[in-house]
Motif scaffolding. Structure first.
Motif, PDB file in Angstrom:
ATOM      1  N   GLY A  29       0.814  -1.213   0.000  1.00 30.35           N
ATOM      2  CA  GLY A  29       0.000   0.000   0.000  1.00 30.35           C
ATOM      3  C   GLY A  29       0.847   1.261   0.000  1.00 30.35           C
ATOM      4  O   GLY A  29       2.040   1.232   0.311  1.00 30.35           O
TER       5      GLY A  29
ATOM      6  N   VAL B  56      -1.414  -7.884  -0.296  1.00 34.00           N
ATOM      7  CA  VAL B  56      -2.212  -7.105  -1.257  1.00 34.00           C
ATOM      8  C   VAL B  56      -3.629  -6.990  -0.684  1.00 34.00           C
ATOM      9  O   VAL B  56      -4.000  -7.740   0.207  1.00 34.00           O
ATOM     10  CB  VAL B  56      -2.279  -7.769  -2.660  1.00 34.00           C
ATOM     11  N   ALA B  57      -4.382  -6.036  -1.216  1.00 34.82           N
ATOM     12  CA  ALA B  57      -5.752  -5.827  -0.742  1.00 34.82           C
ATOM     13  C   ALA B  57      -6.731  -6.019  -1.889  1.00 34.82           C
ATOM     14  O   ALA B  57      -6.392  -5.765  -3.049  1.00 34.82           O
ATOM     15  CB  ALA B  57      -5.889  -4.421  -0.169  1.00 34.82           C
ATOM     16  N   LEU B  58      -7.916  -6.472  -1.559  1.00 29.57           N
ATOM     17  CA  LEU B  58      -8.966  -6.616  -2.573  1.00 29.57           C
ATOM     18  C   LEU B  58      -9.658  -5.287  -2.801  1.00 29.57           C
ATOM     19  O   LEU B  58      -9.898  -4.539  -1.853  1.00 29.57           O
ATOM     20  CB  LEU B  58     -10.028  -7.608  -2.096  1.00 29.57           C
ATOM     21  N   ARG B  59      -9.987  -5.018  -4.051  1.00 31.71           N
ATOM     22  CA  ARG B  59     -10.730  -3.806  -4.338  1.00 31.71           C
ATOM     23  C   ARG B  59     -11.598  -4.017  -5.585  1.00 31.71           C
ATOM     24  O   ARG B  59     -11.265  -4.823  -6.437  1.00 31.71           O
ATOM     25  CB  ARG B  59      -9.771  -2.638  -4.590  1.00 31.71           C
ATOM     26  N   ARG B  60     -12.685  -3.262  -5.636  1.00 31.91           N
ATOM     27  CA  ARG B  60     -13.497  -3.310  -6.847  1.00 31.91           C
ATOM     28  C   ARG B  60     -12.669  -2.868  -8.043  1.00 31.91           C
ATOM     29  O   ARG B  60     -11.919  -1.889  -7.958  1.00 31.91           O
ATOM     30  CB  ARG B  60     -14.695  -2.370  -6.710  1.00 31.91           C
ATOM     31  N   PHE B  61     -12.825  -3.590  -9.140  1.00 26.13           N
ATOM     32  CA  PHE B  61     -12.109  -3.203 -10.352  1.00 26.13           C
ATOM     33  C   PHE B  61     -12.615  -1.849 -10.819  1.00 26.13           C
ATOM     34  O   PHE B  61     -13.810  -1.599 -10.870  1.00 26.13           O
ATOM     35  CB  PHE B  61     -12.321  -4.250 -11.455  1.00 26.13           C
TER      36      PHE B  61
ATOM     37  N   LEU C   2      -8.484 -15.450  -6.669  1.00 27.62           N
ATOM     38  CA  LEU C   2      -7.721 -14.533  -7.521  1.00 27.62           C
ATOM     39  C   LEU C   2      -6.207 -14.745  -7.411  1.00 27.62           C
ATOM     40  O   LEU C   2      -5.491 -14.681  -8.404  1.00 27.62           O
ATOM     41  CB  LEU C   2      -8.076 -13.096  -7.135  1.00 27.62           C
TER      42      LEU C   2
ATOM     43  N   ARG D  59     -12.850   0.538 -13.867  1.00 22.25           N
ATOM     44  CA  ARG D  59     -12.692   0.535 -15.329  1.00 22.25           C
ATOM     45  C   ARG D  59     -11.980   1.787 -15.825  1.00 22.25           C
ATOM     46  O   ARG D  59     -11.345   1.768 -16.881  1.00 22.25           O
ATOM     47  CB  ARG D  59     -14.056   0.420 -16.007  1.00 22.25           C
ATOM     48  N   GLU D  60     -12.105   2.867 -15.055  1.00 20.74           N
ATOM     49  CA  GLU D  60     -11.444   4.114 -15.481  1.00 20.74           C
ATOM     50  C   GLU D  60      -9.942   4.065 -15.225  1.00 20.74           C
ATOM     51  O   GLU D  60      -9.175   4.784 -15.838  1.00 20.74           O
ATOM     52  CB  GLU D  60     -12.044   5.318 -14.753  1.00 20.74           C
TER      53      GLU D  60
ATOM     54  N   ASP E 296      -4.426   0.503 -12.012  1.00 18.96           N
ATOM     55  CA  ASP E 296      -4.342   0.293 -10.573  1.00 18.96           C
ATOM     56  C   ASP E 296      -4.135  -1.183 -10.213  1.00 18.96           C
ATOM     57  O   ASP E 296      -3.736  -1.489  -9.118  1.00 18.96           O
ATOM     58  CB  ASP E 296      -5.632   0.760  -9.887  1.00 18.96           C
ATOM     59  N   ASP E 297      -4.451  -2.052 -11.162  1.00 19.02           N
ATOM     60  CA  ASP E 297      -4.349  -3.482 -10.880  1.00 19.02           C
ATOM     61  C   ASP E 297      -2.898  -3.881 -10.603  1.00 19.02           C
ATOM     62  O   ASP E 297      -2.012  -3.647 -11.409  1.00 19.02           O
ATOM     63  CB  ASP E 297      -4.877  -4.269 -12.081  1.00 19.02           C
ATOM     64  N   LEU E 298      -2.673  -4.475  -9.436  1.00 16.78           N
ATOM     65  CA  LEU E 298      -1.301  -4.841  -9.056  1.00 16.78           C
ATOM     66  C   LEU E 298      -0.950  -6.273  -9.396  1.00 16.78           C
ATOM     67  O   LEU E 298       0.216  -6.656  -9.335  1.00 16.78           O
ATOM     68  CB  LEU E 298      -1.125  -4.665  -7.539  1.00 16.78           C
ATOM     69  N   LEU E 299      -1.956  -7.085  -9.680  1.00 15.43           N
ATOM     70  CA  LEU E 299      -1.683  -8.513  -9.856  1.00 15.43           C
ATOM     71  C   LEU E 299      -0.695  -8.758 -10.997  1.00 15.43           C
ATOM     72  O   LEU E 299       0.269  -9.508 -10.840  1.00 15.43           O
ATOM     73  CB  LEU E 299      -2.998  -9.263 -10.098  1.00 15.43           C
ATOM     74  N   GLY E 300      -0.938  -8.085 -12.121  1.00 13.97           N
ATOM     75  CA  GLY E 300      -0.055  -8.266 -13.279  1.00 13.97           C
ATOM     76  C   GLY E 300       1.396  -7.939 -12.952  1.00 13.97           C
ATOM     77  O   GLY E 300       2.283  -8.782 -13.110  1.00 13.97           O
TER      78      GLY E 300
ATOM     79  N   ARG F 297      -7.332 -11.624 -14.289  1.00 13.20           N
ATOM     80  CA  ARG F 297      -6.880 -10.592 -13.347  1.00 13.20           C
ATOM     81  C   ARG F 297      -7.993 -10.140 -12.406  1.00 13.20           C
ATOM     82  O   ARG F 297      -7.804  -9.219 -11.638  1.00 13.20           O
ATOM     83  CB  ARG F 297      -6.370  -9.366 -14.116  1.00 13.20           C
TER      84      ARG F 297
ATOM     85  N   ASN G 293     -20.529  -3.799  -9.516  1.00 13.18           N
ATOM     86  CA  ASN G 293     -19.756  -2.976  -8.575  1.00 13.18           C
ATOM     87  C   ASN G 293     -20.568  -1.768  -8.085  1.00 13.18           C
ATOM     88  O   ASN G 293     -20.067  -0.650  -8.021  1.00 13.18           O
ATOM     89  CB  ASN G 293     -18.437  -2.510  -9.207  1.00 13.18           C
TER      90      ASN G 293
ATOM     91  N   ILE H  20     -16.890  -7.301  -9.300  1.00 11.48           N
ATOM     92  CA  ILE H  20     -15.680  -7.644 -10.047  1.00 11.48           C
ATOM     93  C   ILE H  20     -14.513  -7.039  -9.270  1.00 11.48           C
ATOM     94  O   ILE H  20     -14.430  -5.815  -9.107  1.00 11.48           O
ATOM     95  CB  ILE H  20     -15.734  -7.106 -11.482  1.00 11.48           C
ATOM     96  N   LEU H  21     -13.645  -7.906  -8.763  1.00 17.38           N
ATOM     97  CA  LEU H  21     -12.617  -7.456  -7.824  1.00 17.38           C
ATOM     98  C   LEU H  21     -11.224  -7.754  -8.324  1.00 17.38           C
ATOM     99  O   LEU H  21     -11.016  -8.697  -9.103  1.00 17.38           O
ATOM    100  CB  LEU H  21     -12.837  -8.146  -6.470  1.00 17.38           C
ATOM    101  N   THR H  22     -10.306  -6.945  -7.883  1.00 11.81           N
ATOM    102  CA  THR H  22      -8.912  -7.152  -8.259  1.00 11.81           C
ATOM    103  C   THR H  22      -8.032  -6.818  -7.067  1.00 11.81           C
ATOM    104  O   THR H  22      -8.530  -6.446  -6.011  1.00 11.81           O
ATOM    105  CB  THR H  22      -8.559  -6.281  -9.479  1.00 11.81           C
ATOM    106  N   PHE H  23      -6.732  -6.979  -7.228  1.00  6.61           N
ATOM    107  CA  PHE H  23      -5.817  -6.647  -6.134  1.00  6.61           C
ATOM    108  C   PHE H  23      -5.273  -5.236  -6.310  1.00  6.61           C
ATOM    109  O   PHE H  23      -4.849  -4.842  -7.392  1.00  6.61           O
ATOM    110  CB  PHE H  23      -4.649  -7.624  -6.064  1.00  6.61           C
ATOM    111  N   ALA H  24      -5.283  -4.524  -5.206  1.00  4.35           N
ATOM    112  CA  ALA H  24      -4.664  -3.206  -5.165  1.00  4.35           C
ATOM    113  C   ALA H  24      -3.614  -3.236  -4.051  1.00  4.35           C
ATOM    114  O   ALA H  24      -3.516  -4.224  -3.314  1.00  4.35           O
ATOM    115  CB  ALA H  24      -5.725  -2.149  -4.874  1.00  4.35           C
ATOM    116  N   GLY H  25      -2.863  -2.148  -3.929  1.00  2.00           N
ATOM    117  CA  GLY H  25      -1.870  -2.084  -2.866  1.00  2.00           C
ATOM    118  C   GLY H  25      -2.531  -2.125  -1.505  1.00  2.00           C
ATOM    119  O   GLY H  25      -3.588  -1.540  -1.295  1.00  2.00           O
ATOM    120  N   GLY H  26      -1.904  -2.827  -0.570  1.00  2.00           N
ATOM    121  CA  GLY H  26      -2.447  -2.905   0.787  1.00  2.00           C
ATOM    122  C   GLY H  26      -1.423  -3.528   1.712  1.00  2.00           C
ATOM    123  O   GLY H  26      -0.546  -4.271   1.279  1.00  2.00           O
TER     124      GLY H  26
END
Lengths: 269, 69
Positions: free
Chosen positions: A20, A42-47, A91, A49-50, A54-58, B34, B9, B62-68
């Motif tokens: 973070g 890592v933290a879960l967050r709503r995707f 995920l 689209r804009e 922000d996606d960290l997985l890749g 992803r 979402n 629809i969820l993804t990983f962010a910094g945390g």
């Protein structure tokens, strides 16, 4: 070899990094590499689209040998944490889960009762459960009883930088724990991390102290050195404290026979 | 095809239905590996998305990983 064992998984690094607050993904990736961390949260967050960037997985998947430990941040109770954990496992493909249940946004103190319940459920489901917890030696044993892989007591509040405010309680947890003890939250500088390792913690989890440093990559490297130094010192056996001074040099009396010191500076005829 | 409302979402959208979750992700131009998908509080694993039909009124997260930390 000195390995950190979490469930059936082993790691050579004892520094776990949070992802973070970094200003950008590139700095975060470089900091992870500089830290030598093998486990990152890592933290879960709503995707969004804009902002798909922000996606960290890749980006995280580009680092070889890195294991993800999703957290359940945002959960206010055990039920929400369990749900978040199941989504995160889908995920991440990782069995690791950091149970993090803090209902009050002002102090972010973990809810002991809900954390215990979530840990019990998730451990039974086969997760490698790493609960973020108050520095409570009684709770630590209860979490151990329900199958956590490690306990993660706080040094001080999340993001506060108050260091090891709970040091005395951490020592009690460390003394009695049969699972690794990982200090999570509050560490401000590498000195805090070294001290945590010296008092016997098995690892430390650092996020803010690295992410908001002037040079996060250099700070990540500094924390890595501190963790190694603290661990080596712990293994080497740290001297005990004494109330009285104990000389390190022989206190022989040969100087007394030479008379007062000032005489040695006078010219002799 | 009938029109159906979906809540994705937290935002309501309308689209022709029914369709599979996989087709919906493709339409939203999301990289399927992803994101995690949750329909009405149930996790739908990626391998089941093609067979999972979304329905009128479904709440889709629809969820993804962010910094945390």
């Amino acid at each position: 070899m000195d390995l950190l064992k979490l469930g059936q998984h082993t790691f050579t690094s004892r520094l776990i990094l949070g992802t973070g607050k970094f200003s950008n993904a590139e700095t975060m990736l470089k900091a992870i590499q500089a830290s030598g961390a093998q486990l990152v949260t890592v933290a879960l967050r709503r995707f969004n689209r804009e902002r798909p960037s922000d996606d960290l997985l890749g980006p995280l998947l580009t680092i070889k040998g890195l294991t993800l430990m999703p957290n359940t941040s945002g959960a206010c109770n055990a039920q929400e944490a369990v749900k978040a954990a199941r989504i995160a496992r889908e995920l991440s493909g990782s069995p690791f889960i950091k149970v993090e249940i803090h209902p009050n946004p002002h102090h972010l103190m973990p809810d002991a009762i809900e954390t215990l319940e979530a840990t019990r459920i998730l451990a039974a489901e086969g997760f490698v459960v790493m609960p973020y917890m108050p520095a409570d030696p009684v709770l630590a044993k209860r979490l151990e009883d329900v199958g956590c892989a490690a306990v993660m007591p706080l040094g001080s509040g999340i993001g506060t930088g108050h260091g090891l405010a709970t040091a005395d309680l951490l020592k009690l947890i460390i003394r009695d724990s049969r699972v690794p003890v990982i200090v999570d939250a509050g560490l401000r500088s590498p000195a805090d991390a070294a001290l945590a390792m010296e008092i016997g913690c098995d690892a430390v989890l650092v996020n803010s102290a690295i992410a908001v440093a002037g040079d996060p990559v250099a700070m990540a490297a500094a924390f890595a050195l501190a963790v190694q130094a603290g661990r080596s010192a712990r293994l080497a056996g740290i001297m005990s404290q004494s109330e009285e001074a104990v000389p390190t040099s022989p206190l022989t009396l040969f100087l007394a026979d030479a008379g007062p010191i000032h005489q040695t500076n006078q010219k002799t005829v | 095809m009938d029109s159906m409302r979906l809540i994705i979402n937290g935002k309501t959208i309308e689209r022709p239905g029914p369709c599979s979750l996989e087709a919906l992700l493709r339409e939203l131009k999301l990289m399927a590996d992803r994101v995690a998908t949750v329909v009405n509080d149930d996790v739908v694993p990626s391998k089941l998305r093609a067979a999972h039909q979304v329905q009128e009124g479904d709440r889709i997260e629809i969820l993804t990983f962010a910094g945390g930390g």
